[in-house]
Structures are given as structure tokens and as C-alpha cells.
Design a protein around this motif. Structure first.
Motif, PDB file in Angstrom:
ATOM      1  N   THR A  30      52.338  48.433 -18.260  1.00 49.96           N
ATOM      2  CA  THR A  30      51.199  49.339 -18.401  1.00 49.96           C
ATOM      3  C   THR A  30      51.711  50.774 -18.460  1.00 49.96           C
ATOM      4  OG1 THR A  30      49.767  47.836 -17.167  1.00 49.96           O
ATOM      5  CG2 THR A  30      49.051  50.132 -17.361  1.00 49.96           C
ATOM      6  N   ILE A  31      51.253  51.509 -19.473  1.00 47.48           N
ATOM      7  CA  ILE A  31      51.648  52.911 -19.619  1.00 47.48           C
ATOM      8  C   ILE A  31      50.573  53.780 -18.979  1.00 47.48           C
ATOM      9  CG2 ILE A  31      52.288  54.767 -21.197  1.00 47.48           C
ATOM     10  CD1 ILE A  31      54.171  52.382 -21.244  1.00 47.48           C
ATOM     11  N   ARG A  32      50.966  54.547 -17.992  1.00 45.16           N
ATOM     12  CA  ARG A  32      50.053  55.480 -17.346  1.00 45.16           C
ATOM     13  C   ARG A  32      50.538  56.916 -17.620  1.00 45.16           C
ATOM     14  NH1 ARG A  32      46.441  53.190 -13.828  1.00 45.16           N
ATOM     15  NH2 ARG A  32      46.750  50.943 -13.404  1.00 45.16           N
ATOM     16  N   TYR A  33      49.589  57.841 -17.701  1.00 40.95           N
ATOM     17  CA  TYR A  33      49.971  59.187 -18.103  1.00 40.95           C
ATOM     18  C   TYR A  33      49.175  60.250 -17.343  1.00 40.95           C
ATOM     19  CZ  TYR A  33      45.662  59.395 -20.868  1.00 40.95           C
ATOM     20  OH  TYR A  33      44.345  59.412 -21.262  1.00 40.95           O
ATOM     21  N   THR A  34      49.707  61.478 -17.392  1.00 40.09           N
ATOM     22  CA  THR A  34      49.028  62.672 -16.887  1.00 40.09           C
ATOM     23  C   THR A  34      49.152  63.765 -17.933  1.00 40.09           C
ATOM     24  OG1 THR A  34      51.021  63.532 -15.810  1.00 40.09           O
ATOM     25  CG2 THR A  34      49.594  62.091 -14.487  1.00 40.09           C
ATOM     26  N   LEU A  91      50.537  54.952 -10.071  1.00 34.69           N
ATOM     27  CA  LEU A  91      49.691  53.764 -10.289  1.00 34.69           C
ATOM     28  C   LEU A  91      48.215  54.116 -10.367  1.00 34.69           C
ATOM     29  CD1 LEU A  91      51.530  51.175  -8.030  1.00 34.69           C
ATOM     30  CD2 LEU A  91      51.305  51.109 -10.523  1.00 34.69           C
ATOM     31  N   THR A  92      47.858  55.323  -9.966  1.00 32.12           N
ATOM     32  CA  THR A  92      46.449  55.744 -10.044  1.00 32.12           C
ATOM     33  C   THR A  92      46.172  56.620 -11.262  1.00 32.12           C
ATOM     34  OG1 THR A  92      46.883  57.658  -8.641  1.00 32.12           O
ATOM     35  CG2 THR A  92      46.201  55.619  -7.537  1.00 32.12           C
ATOM     36  N   SER A  93      47.189  56.904 -12.079  1.00 32.53           N
ATOM     37  CA  SER A  93      47.011  57.754 -13.263  1.00 32.53           C
ATOM     38  C   SER A  93      46.285  57.000 -14.366  1.00 32.53           C
ATOM     39  CB  SER A  93      48.374  58.236 -13.769  1.00 32.53           C
ATOM     40  OG  SER A  93      49.045  58.975 -12.791  1.00 32.53           O
ATOM     41  N   LEU A  94      45.826  57.755 -15.365  1.00 32.94           N
ATOM     42  CA  LEU A  94      45.106  57.166 -16.493  1.00 32.94           C
ATOM     43  C   LEU A  94      45.993  56.189 -17.251  1.00 32.94           C
ATOM     44  CD1 LEU A  94      43.377  60.409 -17.830  1.00 32.94           C
ATOM     45  CD2 LEU A  94      42.294  58.556 -16.537  1.00 32.94           C
ATOM     46  N   VAL A  95      45.358  55.160 -17.819  1.00 27.75           N
ATOM     47  CA  VAL A  95      46.077  54.144 -18.582  1.00 27.75           C
ATOM     48  C   VAL A  95      45.987  54.469 -20.073  1.00 27.75           C
ATOM     49  CG1 VAL A  95      46.198  51.706 -19.221  1.00 27.75           C
ATOM     50  CG2 VAL A  95      45.662  52.366 -16.861  1.00 27.75           C
ATOM     51  N   SER A  96      47.116  54.446 -20.745  1.00 29.41           N
ATOM     52  CA  SER A  96      47.148  54.692 -22.184  1.00 29.41           C
ATOM     53  C   SER A  96      46.799  53.407 -22.928  1.00 29.41           C
ATOM     54  CB  SER A  96      48.537  55.169 -22.608  1.00 29.41           C
ATOM     55  OG  SER A  96      48.639  55.210 -24.020  1.00 29.41           O
ATOM     56  N   THR A  97      45.910  53.551 -23.899  1.00 26.38           N
ATOM     57  CA  THR A  97      45.541  52.407 -24.743  1.00 26.38           C
ATOM     58  C   THR A  97      46.167  52.528 -26.130  1.00 26.38           C
ATOM     59  OG1 THR A  97      43.521  53.550 -25.417  1.00 26.38           O
ATOM     60  CG2 THR A  97      43.365  52.063 -23.511  1.00 26.38           C
ATOM     61  N   GLY A  98      47.065  53.487 -26.287  1.00 23.17           N
ATOM     62  CA  GLY A  98      47.758  53.621 -27.572  1.00 23.17           C
ATOM     63  C   GLY A  98      47.794  55.034 -28.097  1.00 23.17           C
ATOM     64  N   THR A  99      46.661  55.755 -28.023  1.00 25.91           N
ATOM     65  CA  THR A  99      46.589  57.124 -28.517  1.00 25.91           C
ATOM     66  C   THR A  99      45.973  58.012 -27.449  1.00 25.91           C
ATOM     67  OG1 THR A  99      46.308  56.394 -30.806  1.00 25.91           O
ATOM     68  CG2 THR A  99      45.644  58.644 -30.287  1.00 25.91           C
ATOM     69  N   VAL A 100      46.635  59.128 -27.186  1.00 27.94           N
ATOM     70  CA  VAL A 100      46.128  60.104 -26.218  1.00 27.94           C
ATOM     71  C   VAL A 100      45.781  61.383 -26.971  1.00 27.94           C
ATOM     72  CG1 VAL A 100      46.636  61.490 -24.182  1.00 27.94           C
ATOM     73  CG2 VAL A 100      47.503  59.144 -24.347  1.00 27.94           C
ATOM     74  N   THR A 101      44.557  61.855 -26.823  1.00 30.63           N
ATOM     75  CA  THR A 101      44.119  63.078 -27.492  1.00 30.63           C
ATOM     76  C   THR A 101      44.009  64.194 -26.468  1.00 30.63           C
ATOM     77  OG1 THR A 101      42.872  61.812 -29.133  1.00 30.63           O
ATOM     78  CG2 THR A 101      42.304  64.143 -28.876  1.00 30.63           C
ATOM     79  N   LEU A 108      52.172  66.465 -21.439  1.00 35.31           N
ATOM     80  CA  LEU A 108      51.841  65.042 -21.397  1.00 35.31           C
ATOM     81  C   LEU A 108      53.037  64.286 -20.822  1.00 35.31           C
ATOM     82  CD1 LEU A 108      49.941  62.676 -22.146  1.00 35.31           C
ATOM     83  CD2 LEU A 108      51.061  62.650 -24.393  1.00 35.31           C
ATOM     84  N   SER A 109      52.812  63.594 -19.724  1.00 37.12           N
ATOM     85  CA  SER A 109      53.870  62.807 -19.080  1.00 37.12           C
ATOM     86  C   SER A 109      53.437  61.347 -19.023  1.00 37.12           C
ATOM     87  CB  SER A 109      54.143  63.321 -17.664  1.00 37.12           C
ATOM     88  OG  SER A 109      54.550  64.675 -17.689  1.00 37.12           O
ATOM     89  N   ALA A 110      54.348  60.424 -19.349  1.00 35.65           N
ATOM     90  CA  ALA A 110      54.020  58.992 -19.379  1.00 35.65           C
ATOM     91  C   ALA A 110      55.100  58.197 -18.660  1.00 35.65           C
ATOM     92  CB  ALA A 110      53.878  58.519 -20.816  1.00 35.65           C
ATOM     93  N   ARG A 111      54.670  57.040 -18.129  1.00 37.77           N
ATOM     94  CA  ARG A 111      55.586  56.179 -17.379  1.00 37.77           C
ATOM     95  C   ARG A 111      55.110  54.747 -17.497  1.00 37.77           C
ATOM     96  NH1 ARG A 111      57.139  58.048 -11.261  1.00 37.77           N
ATOM     97  NH2 ARG A 111      59.396  57.690 -11.423  1.00 37.77           N
TER      98      ARG A 111
END
Length: 204
Positions: A8-12, A20-30, A37-40
Motif C-alpha cells: 500500500t502506497i501512503r503519502y503526505t 500507516l495513518t497517511s492518505l492512501v494513493s490510488t494511482g494519481t495524486v493531484t 509530496l512524500s510517498a512510502r
């Protein structure tokens, strides 16, 4: 995306590290405003991935400004030349400003555009060149007397129109003929009016 299945890719977007509480990426972040933009990648039972980050900064808008047509020397700058546009609201500041009288030759004009919304847009600048044309003065007049004897003087009055103003002109008199002539004034603006004295009869 992650090369690990079921991760699962989560980002801020505020520069903080994703958890683990950050937003989940579904493919495209606007992003709606500048930020980092940081992702993990996370997967249960696996070591959390390193953080991938990218900085998204506000971009300057495009300024549309065609090079102005040439102007005559002495013409002050106006909205005819200082007419840059942008697709968003903001303020234009020109250098040199409206009302400036430029010297002859190729001159540079620049503008700084400050958007009203500086959160989403950066300050923009643009430069164009303009040709300032110095036309040759147009002279009218000259000696107005018919010489009948040696020592006769002739009144010399000449007027001129010039792009830079008559006061900028220098009048220099000379005579071509059988002998030299003397002039009461020459080589100055005041020599617009002078008296020529001839020492020998002839055609000048």
C-alpha cells in the motif's frame, strides 16, 4: 507505484514522512497548491520502504508581449508600447515606466508581473526591444539678401524640426564661393539666427 504486490502506497503533501495513518494513493495524486509530496510503501510483515519525495513549486504564468513597432525620437512611452498581458489577475510594473522618453537606437523594455494569487503562481518577468528612430532635421530658410558690394552682410535665418526638439540642434554656417565669409554666430543653437559678411563680390 510499488514493485511489491499487495503493498500500500501512503503519502503526505506537507513534507512529513508518510505513516500507516497517511492518505492512501490510488494511482494519481493531484496537488492543488505548492508543496512536498512524500510517498512510502507499506505491507504487513515487511520492512517499510524508504521515503520518495518531490517538491512542487508555484510556476510563473506566461506573459504575452510582442515587440512594439518603432517610434520616433521624442515619443514618450505609453500603453501602446507597454501592453503586456497574462491569463491570470495581477499587476504589471514596467521598466522604464510610462512617460519615459528613450534615446535613439535599440532600447530594452522589461516588465515584472506579480500575480494576485502568489500561493499558486510565481512572479514572472519578460523583456522586449524597441527601435527609437532619430530622423534627420528638416531645414528651411537661409541667406535672404542680394549682395551688391564688398562688405555687404546677409541675414541668415534657418528653422528646423527635429525629433529631439529644436533646442537640441546645433547650427553651423559656412559659405562656398570666391572668398571666405564670416558669421556673427555659428556652432551653437543660438546660431539659428546669424549675419554673414562677405569680403569679395561673387556668387556664393
Amino acid at each position: 507505484t510499488s514493485s511489491v504486490s499487495q503493498a500500500t502506497i501512503r503519502y503526505t503533501t506537507d513534507g512529513s514522512e508518510p505513516s500507516l495513518t497517511s492518505l492512501v494513493s490510488t494511482g494519481t495524486v493531484t496537488l492543488t497548491e505548492p508543496g512536498t509530496l512524500s510517498a512510502r510503501a507499506f505491507r504487513e510483515g515487511w520492512v517499510t520502504s524508504s521515503v520518495a519525495s518531490a517538491v512542487f513549486a508555484a510556476q510563473p504564468p506566461l506573459i504575452s508581449w510582442d515587440a512594439p513597432v518603432p517610434i520616433d525620437l521624442g515619443t514618450p512611452l505609453s500603453a501602446t508600447q507597454l501592453n503586456a498581458t497574462a491569463a491570470i489577475a495581477g499587476t504589471f510594473v514596467y521598466t522604464p515606466p510610462s512617460g519615459t522618453v528613450l534615446a535613439a537606437g535599440t532600447q530594452s523594455l522589461s516588465v515584472t508581473f506579480t500575480p494576485t494569487d502568489l500561493v499558486h503562481h510565481a512572479i514572472a518577468t519578460a523583456t522586449v526591444t524597441i527601435q527609437v528612430i532619430d530622423h534627420a532635421p528638416i531645414l528651411t530658410g537661409g541667406p535672404t539678401a542680394t549682395l551688391v558690394s564688398v562688405g555687404t552682410s546677409a541675414s541668415c535665418v534657418v528653422t528646423a524640426s527635429d525629433d529631439g526638439g529644436e533646442a537640441n540642434l546645433i547650427y553651423a554656417w559656412s559659405a562656398v564661393g570666391p572668398a571666405a565669409a564670416t558669421f556673427s554666430a555659428s556652432g551653437s543653437n543660438a546660431a539659428q539666427v546669424a549675419t554673414a559678411t562677405f569680403t569679395q563680390v561673387g556668387t556664393y
